[in-house]
Design a protein around this motif. Structure first.
Motif, mmCIF file in Angstrom:
data_model
loop_
_atom_site.group_PDB
_atom_site.id
_atom_site.type_symbol
_atom_site.label_atom_id
_atom_site.label_comp_id
_atom_site.label_asym_id
_atom_site.label_seq_id
_atom_site.Cartn_x
_atom_site.Cartn_y
_atom_site.Cartn_z
ATOM 1 N N MET A 198 22.611 -101.199 -2.144
ATOM 2 C CA MET A 198 23.316 -100.540 -1.040
ATOM 3 C C MET A 198 22.360 -99.597 -0.310
ATOM 4 O O MET A 198 21.893 -98.625 -0.898
ATOM 5 C CB MET A 198 24.483 -99.729 -1.653
ATOM 6 N N ARG A 199 22.037 -99.922 0.959
ATOM 7 C CA ARG A 199 21.104 -99.068 1.717
ATOM 8 C C ARG A 199 21.833 -98.365 2.855
ATOM 9 O O ARG A 199 22.487 -98.989 3.674
ATOM 10 C CB ARG A 199 19.927 -99.902 2.248
ATOM 11 N N ILE A 200 21.721 -97.040 2.858
ATOM 12 C CA ILE A 200 22.528 -96.205 3.743
ATOM 13 C C ILE A 200 21.629 -95.276 4.557
ATOM 14 O O ILE A 200 20.845 -94.504 3.985
ATOM 15 C CB ILE A 200 23.506 -95.339 2.900
ATOM 16 N N ASP A 201 21.745 -95.348 5.885
ATOM 17 C CA ASP A 201 20.979 -94.466 6.783
ATOM 18 C C ASP A 201 21.988 -93.687 7.624
ATOM 19 O O ASP A 201 22.749 -94.273 8.401
ATOM 20 C CB ASP A 201 20.060 -95.323 7.671
ATOM 21 N N LEU A 202 21.988 -92.364 7.486
ATOM 22 C CA LEU A 202 23.069 -91.557 8.075
ATOM 23 C C LEU A 202 22.674 -90.752 9.311
ATOM 24 O O LEU A 202 23.331 -89.757 9.635
ATOM 25 C CB LEU A 202 23.641 -90.608 6.997
ATOM 26 N N HIS A 203 21.629 -91.173 10.032
ATOM 27 C CA HIS A 203 21.212 -90.353 11.188
ATOM 28 C C HIS A 203 20.414 -91.206 12.170
ATOM 29 O O HIS A 203 19.260 -91.532 11.921
ATOM 30 C CB HIS A 203 20.370 -89.178 10.649
ATOM 31 N N THR A 204 21.062 -91.596 13.285
ATOM 32 C CA THR A 204 20.381 -92.379 14.325
ATOM 33 C C THR A 204 20.883 -91.951 15.711
ATOM 34 O O THR A 204 21.993 -91.459 15.855
ATOM 35 C CB THR A 204 20.660 -93.900 14.191
ATOM 36 N N HIS A 205 20.024 -92.156 16.713
ATOM 37 C CA HIS A 205 20.366 -91.801 18.097
ATOM 38 C C HIS A 205 20.242 -93.020 19.011
ATOM 39 O O HIS A 205 19.263 -93.763 18.927
ATOM 40 C CB HIS A 205 19.436 -90.707 18.618
ATOM 41 N N SER A 206 21.208 -93.167 19.901
ATOM 42 C CA SER A 206 21.177 -94.238 20.894
ATOM 43 C C SER A 206 20.924 -93.629 22.269
ATOM 44 O O SER A 206 20.803 -92.406 22.413
ATOM 45 C CB SER A 206 22.516 -94.969 20.911
ATOM 46 N N ARG A 207 20.910 -94.477 23.286
ATOM 47 C CA ARG A 207 20.678 -93.939 24.631
ATOM 48 C C ARG A 207 21.908 -93.240 25.204
ATOM 49 O O ARG A 207 21.861 -92.749 26.337
ATOM 50 C CB ARG A 207 20.113 -94.997 25.563
ATOM 51 N N VAL A 208 22.980 -93.159 24.422
ATOM 52 C CA VAL A 208 24.102 -92.296 24.804
ATOM 53 C C VAL A 208 23.650 -90.822 24.732
ATOM 54 O O VAL A 208 24.184 -89.966 25.417
ATOM 55 C CB VAL A 208 25.326 -92.569 23.897
ATOM 56 N N SER A 209 22.635 -90.554 23.887
ATOM 57 C CA SER A 209 21.950 -89.256 23.978
ATOM 58 C C SER A 209 20.469 -89.543 24.216
ATOM 59 O O SER A 209 20.138 -90.160 25.233
ATOM 60 C CB SER A 209 22.219 -88.364 22.769
ATOM 61 N N ASP A 210 19.583 -89.145 23.308
ATOM 62 C CA ASP A 210 18.152 -89.243 23.611
ATOM 63 C C ASP A 210 17.402 -90.343 22.873
ATOM 64 O O ASP A 210 16.184 -90.317 22.793
ATOM 65 C CB ASP A 210 17.476 -87.878 23.401
ATOM 66 N N GLY A 211 18.141 -91.332 22.330
ATOM 67 C CA GLY A 211 17.471 -92.515 21.792
ATOM 68 C C GLY A 211 17.207 -93.494 22.919
ATOM 69 O O GLY A 211 17.537 -93.222 24.079
ATOM 70 N N THR A 212 16.612 -94.654 22.581
ATOM 71 C CA THR A 212 16.280 -95.601 23.651
ATOM 72 C C THR A 212 16.997 -96.940 23.515
ATOM 73 O O THR A 212 16.832 -97.815 24.361
ATOM 74 C CB THR A 212 14.749 -95.838 23.727
ATOM 75 N N ASP A 213 17.792 -97.136 22.444
ATOM 76 C CA ASP A 213 18.534 -98.388 22.260
ATOM 77 C C ASP A 213 20.016 -98.183 22.555
ATOM 78 O O ASP A 213 20.536 -97.079 22.387
ATOM 79 C CB ASP A 213 18.441 -98.871 20.808
ATOM 80 N N ALA A 214 20.703 -99.268 22.935
ATOM 81 C CA ALA A 214 22.163 -99.215 23.062
ATOM 82 C C ALA A 214 22.761 -99.056 21.658
ATOM 83 O O ALA A 214 22.168 -99.504 20.677
ATOM 84 C CB ALA A 214 22.675 -100.497 23.697
ATOM 85 N N PRO A 215 23.943 -98.427 21.550
ATOM 86 C CA PRO A 215 24.566 -98.248 20.231
ATOM 87 C C PRO A 215 24.719 -99.569 19.472
ATOM 88 O O PRO A 215 24.439 -99.643 18.269
ATOM 89 C CB PRO A 215 25.938 -97.650 20.570
ATOM 90 N N SER A 216 25.120 -100.633 20.172
ATOM 91 C CA SER A 216 25.308 -101.920 19.480
ATOM 92 C C SER A 216 23.973 -102.483 18.988
ATOM 93 O O SER A 216 23.900 -103.088 17.912
ATOM 94 C CB SER A 216 26.004 -102.917 20.405
ATOM 95 N N ASP A 217 22.893 -102.253 19.747
ATOM 96 C CA ASP A 217 21.577 -102.734 19.311
ATOM 97 C C ASP A 217 21.144 -102.048 18.019
ATOM 98 O O ASP A 217 20.520 -102.670 17.153
ATOM 99 C CB ASP A 217 20.519 -102.484 20.397
#
Ligand code: AMP
Ligand code: FE
Ligand code: FE
Ligand code: ZN
Length: 284
Positions: free
Chosen positions: A1-20
């Motif tokens: 079970m691999r769990i990552d609890l912190h990511t950003h999309s371009r809805v804020s300052d990331g560069t990928d769409a949330p679905s991507d």
């Protein structure tokens, strides 16, 4: 079970769409991924929909901008209801001051001989719900003033830098209370990132635990092995959950690939069941 609890999309300052992000999480071998854009839940619906298709469990989260003893502190909230009035009003306030702050940053850079209009910044932010310094950095890159976000921060935008302007933020304790009242759990994000070790000492952790904090993000790229060992000890002493996460921002941040740090399932289960309890209380 691999769990990552912190990511950003371009809805804020990331560069990928949330679905991507969700599909990339699957490719990275993650079973659980949290979308934690800054001060907004606007990416949740499309991330959740992608999660159903991709077979990845999507945790609904956000990284809230707060202030502790005059210093910016990031608080991760999970499985909270962002539509509850006190929290919704606070988030709207934070986002609108972030938008106003672009004018203050633009004035400072222009006065320093690097003209940059608010519209130049908004053009790089596309349809982001939350704007911030990384978008300013992108606008500076577009103007040819700097080559990378890192360079923009190092030369201009870091706290106290020549292009820096402060923004409104609620106190960390108030934000913890708002997350709880909205049925969620809160985890202190990268507490010793970027020199904040002096502000968030053992005493501060005790204070925030008393205010209702549920966990500490220990495994994060901003923390070296010594930091991680010490933070794990603090979490243990205060009976707080321990998380590990990438803080992925797409191509906006180097060395933060999805799954580069992960959270032990037992710790996430503890947080998730706390959130389920609180959500049930909120509904009553
Ligand atoms: P703001 O939220 O507008 O105050 O900007 C802070 C954001 O900038 C944080 O989310 C960080 O992820 C990002 N950030 C801070 N330093 C850097 C850097 N050197 N390179 C890229 N992003 C950074
Ligand atoms: Fe960020
Ligand atoms: Fe952060
Ligand atoms: Zn983050």
């Amino acid at each position: 079970m691999r769990i990552d609890l912190h990511t950003h999309s371009r809805v804020s300052d990331g560069t990928d769409a949330p679905s991507d992000i969700v599909w990339l999480a699957r490719r990275a071998g993650l079973d659980v991924v949290a979308l934690t854009d800054h001060d907004t839940a606007d990416g949740w619906a499309s991330a959740t929909a992608a999660g159903l298709e991709a077979g990845v469990a999507v945790v609904r989260g956000m990284e809230i901008s707060t202030e502790y003893r005059g210093v910016g502190v990031h608080l991760l909230g999970y499985e909270l209801d962002p539509s509850l009035p006190p929290l919704a009003a606070e988030l709207a306030h934070i986002r609108s001051d972030r938008r106003d702050r672009l004018g203050r940053i633009s004035a400072r850079l222009t006065a320093a001989g690097y003209p940059l209009e608010v519209d130049d910044i908004l053009a790089t932010a596309h349809d982001a719900s939350t704007v911030g310094r990384p978008h300013v950095a992108d606008a500076m890159i577009a103007k040819g003033y700097v080559r990378t976000r890192d360079e923009a921060f190092a030369r201009w935008l870091a706290d106290g830098g020549p292009g820096y302007a402060p923004k409104y933020a609620p106190s960390t304790a108030d934000a913890i209370a708002l997350v709880r009242a909205a049925g969620g759990v809160s985890v202190l994000a990268h507490p010793w990132g970027r020199g904040s070790r002096r502000v968030l000492d053992g005493d501060a952790f005790e204070d925030l635990a008393r205010a209702g904090l549920d966990g500490i993000e220990v495994d994060h790229q901003d923390h070296d092995a010594v930091d991680r060992a010490e933070l794990r000890g603090l979490a243990h002493d205060l009976d707080l959950a321990v998380t590990g996460s990438s803080d992925y921002h797409g191509v906006g941040k180097f060395d933060h690939e999805l799954g580069i740090n992960t959270t032990e399932p037992a710790h996430w289960e503890r947080l998730a069941s706390l959130a389920a309890q609180r959500a049930a209380e909120v509904r009553r």
